[in-house]
Design a protein around this motif. Structure first.
Motif, short mmCIF file in Angstrom:
data_model
loop_
_atom_site.label_atom_id
_atom_site.label_comp_id
_atom_site.label_asym_id
_atom_site.label_seq_id
_atom_site.Cartn_x
_atom_site.Cartn_y
_atom_site.Cartn_z
N MET A 1 30.26 38.64 32.74
CA MET A 1 29.69 37.60 33.82
C MET A 1 30.98 36.67 34.39
N ALA A 2 31.00 36.90 35.83
CA ALA A 2 32.16 36.05 36.20
C ALA A 2 31.89 34.55 36.00
N ARG A 3 32.93 33.77 35.90
CA ARG A 3 33.05 32.32 35.76
C ARG A 3 32.17 31.60 36.57
N ILE A 4 32.22 31.94 37.97
CA ILE A 4 31.48 31.38 39.14
C ILE A 4 30.52 32.29 39.37
N ALA A 5 29.23 31.77 39.99
CA ALA A 5 28.26 32.66 40.45
C ALA A 5 28.80 33.08 41.84
N LEU A 6 28.21 34.33 41.85
CA LEU A 6 28.52 35.24 43.23
C LEU A 6 27.83 34.55 44.38
N ALA A 7 28.29 34.43 45.56
CA ALA A 7 27.38 34.03 46.71
C ALA A 7 26.46 35.03 47.17
N GLU A 8 25.35 34.60 47.36
CA GLU A 8 24.32 35.73 47.77
C GLU A 8 24.01 35.25 49.31
N PRO A 9 23.50 36.54 50.00
CA PRO A 9 23.20 36.54 51.21
C PRO A 9 22.14 35.46 51.51
N PRO A 10 21.75 35.13 52.52
CA PRO A 10 22.52 35.02 53.84
C PRO A 10 23.84 34.24 53.82
N TYR A 11 25.00 34.84 54.19
CA TYR A 11 26.27 34.23 54.04
C TYR A 11 26.30 33.29 55.37
N GLU A 12 27.38 32.29 55.15
CA GLU A 12 27.68 31.77 56.48
C GLU A 12 28.14 32.68 57.61
N PRO A 13 28.03 32.54 58.85
CA PRO A 13 28.17 33.49 59.89
C PRO A 13 29.68 34.05 59.78
N SER A 14 30.52 33.10 59.65
CA SER A 14 31.93 33.66 59.73
C SER A 14 32.37 34.41 58.52
N ILE A 15 31.63 34.12 57.16
CA ILE A 15 31.80 34.67 56.16
C ILE A 15 31.06 36.26 56.30
N ALA A 16 30.01 36.21 56.83
CA ALA A 16 29.07 37.36 56.89
C ALA A 16 30.14 38.43 58.09
N ALA A 17 30.69 37.96 58.99
CA ALA A 17 31.24 38.50 59.96
C ALA A 17 32.76 39.21 59.36
N GLU A 18 33.41 38.48 58.36
CA GLU A 18 34.69 38.85 57.71
C GLU A 18 34.31 39.92 56.73
N LEU A 19 33.33 39.83 55.94
CA LEU A 19 32.56 40.92 55.02
C LEU A 19 32.40 42.15 55.74
N ALA A 20 31.35 41.97 56.91
CA ALA A 20 30.95 43.15 57.86
C ALA A 20 32.49 43.94 58.10
N THR A 35 32.64 35.86 45.26
CA THR A 35 33.06 34.69 44.72
C THR A 35 33.88 33.62 45.40
N MET A 36 34.67 34.11 46.33
CA MET A 36 35.48 33.29 47.11
C MET A 36 34.75 32.61 48.07
N ALA A 37 33.69 33.43 48.75
CA ALA A 37 32.69 32.81 49.52
C ALA A 37 32.14 31.53 49.25
N ARG A 38 32.22 31.20 48.02
CA ARG A 38 31.73 30.04 47.40
C ARG A 38 32.44 28.88 48.06
N SER A 39 33.62 29.22 48.41
CA SER A 39 34.76 28.26 49.07
C SER A 39 34.99 28.65 50.36
N PRO A 40 34.55 28.39 51.40
CA PRO A 40 34.72 28.82 52.73
C PRO A 40 36.09 28.83 53.20
N ARG A 41 36.64 27.59 52.93
CA ARG A 41 38.03 27.42 52.96
C ARG A 41 39.05 28.49 52.42
N VAL A 42 38.92 28.57 50.99
CA VAL A 42 39.61 29.48 50.24
C VAL A 42 39.38 30.95 50.77
N PHE A 43 38.27 31.25 51.22
CA PHE A 43 37.88 32.57 51.52
C PHE A 43 38.59 32.65 52.82
#
Length: 183
Positions: A1-20, A35-43
């Motif tokens: 298991m990862a140390r930081i929980a994975l972000a789950e959908p629905p994602y912020e629109p900018s993150i969802a667009a980049e993932l798509a 995981t990086m989606a947990r920090s939109p800035r770092v993502f």
């Protein structure tokens, strides 16, 4: 298991667009991206600095650098994802895939330009510098833009490797695994 929980959908629109944009159709977002989606800035910064677009290096040369860097840094997660997505497209043989993880820079399965890229990675990982001998080999095969790209790839995937290893990301189900002789 990862140390930081994975972000789950629905994602912020900018993150969802980049993932798509980045993920192949039908393939769920990588654990690293979620995981990086947990920090939109770092993502956003991670994707802004990415080097997977068409650059001055061929796909094959790019993947040699990425696979060798991630393998040398013990990052089975990223190595396995790149092997799964790109090894066949880059024209790697099974011997070459294995060699990125356990072979020497001068392994006979590589052409001289490819050996120079492997030596570049090894120099930067082992010495945090590029020897004159390695630089001469590189300069015989690559122009300035390609050299800058190769060095940048090593640095970028050094960071990605630290993220994956530090977060203890489990391998993706479809990812390749290190050869048995990987240390």
């Amino acid at each position: 298991m990862a140390r930081i929980a994975l972000a789950e959908p629905p994602y912020e629109p900018s993150i969802a667009a980049e993932l798509a944009r980045i993920m192949p159709p039908g393939v769920p977002p990588l654990a690293l991206f979620r995981t990086m989606a947990r920090s939109p800035r770092v993502f956003a910064k991670m994707f802004a600095g990415g080097l997977l677009d068409k650059g001055p290096l061929s796909l094959r040369h790019r993947e040699i650098v990425i696979d060798r860097t991630t393998a040398r840094l013990g990052c089975e997660y990223e190595w396995g994802v790149h092997v799964a997505f790109f090894a066949e497209r880059a024209g790697f043989s099974a011997e070459q895939v294995s060699s990125t993880a356990v072979g020497t820079a001068d392994a006979a399965c590589w052409a001289p330009d490819e050996q120079a890229l492997l030596a570049l990675v090894d120099d930067l990982v082992d010495q945090r510098a590029i020897s004159e001998a390695t630089w001469s080999r590189l300069a015989a095969h690559f122009d300035d833009a390609q050299l800058l790209e190769a060095i940048s790839l090593v640095g970028y995937y050094h960071t990605i490797s630290f993220l994956c290893v530090g977060l203890e990301l489990p391998p993706e189900s479809y990812a390749a695994r290190f050869p048995a002789t990987q240390s």
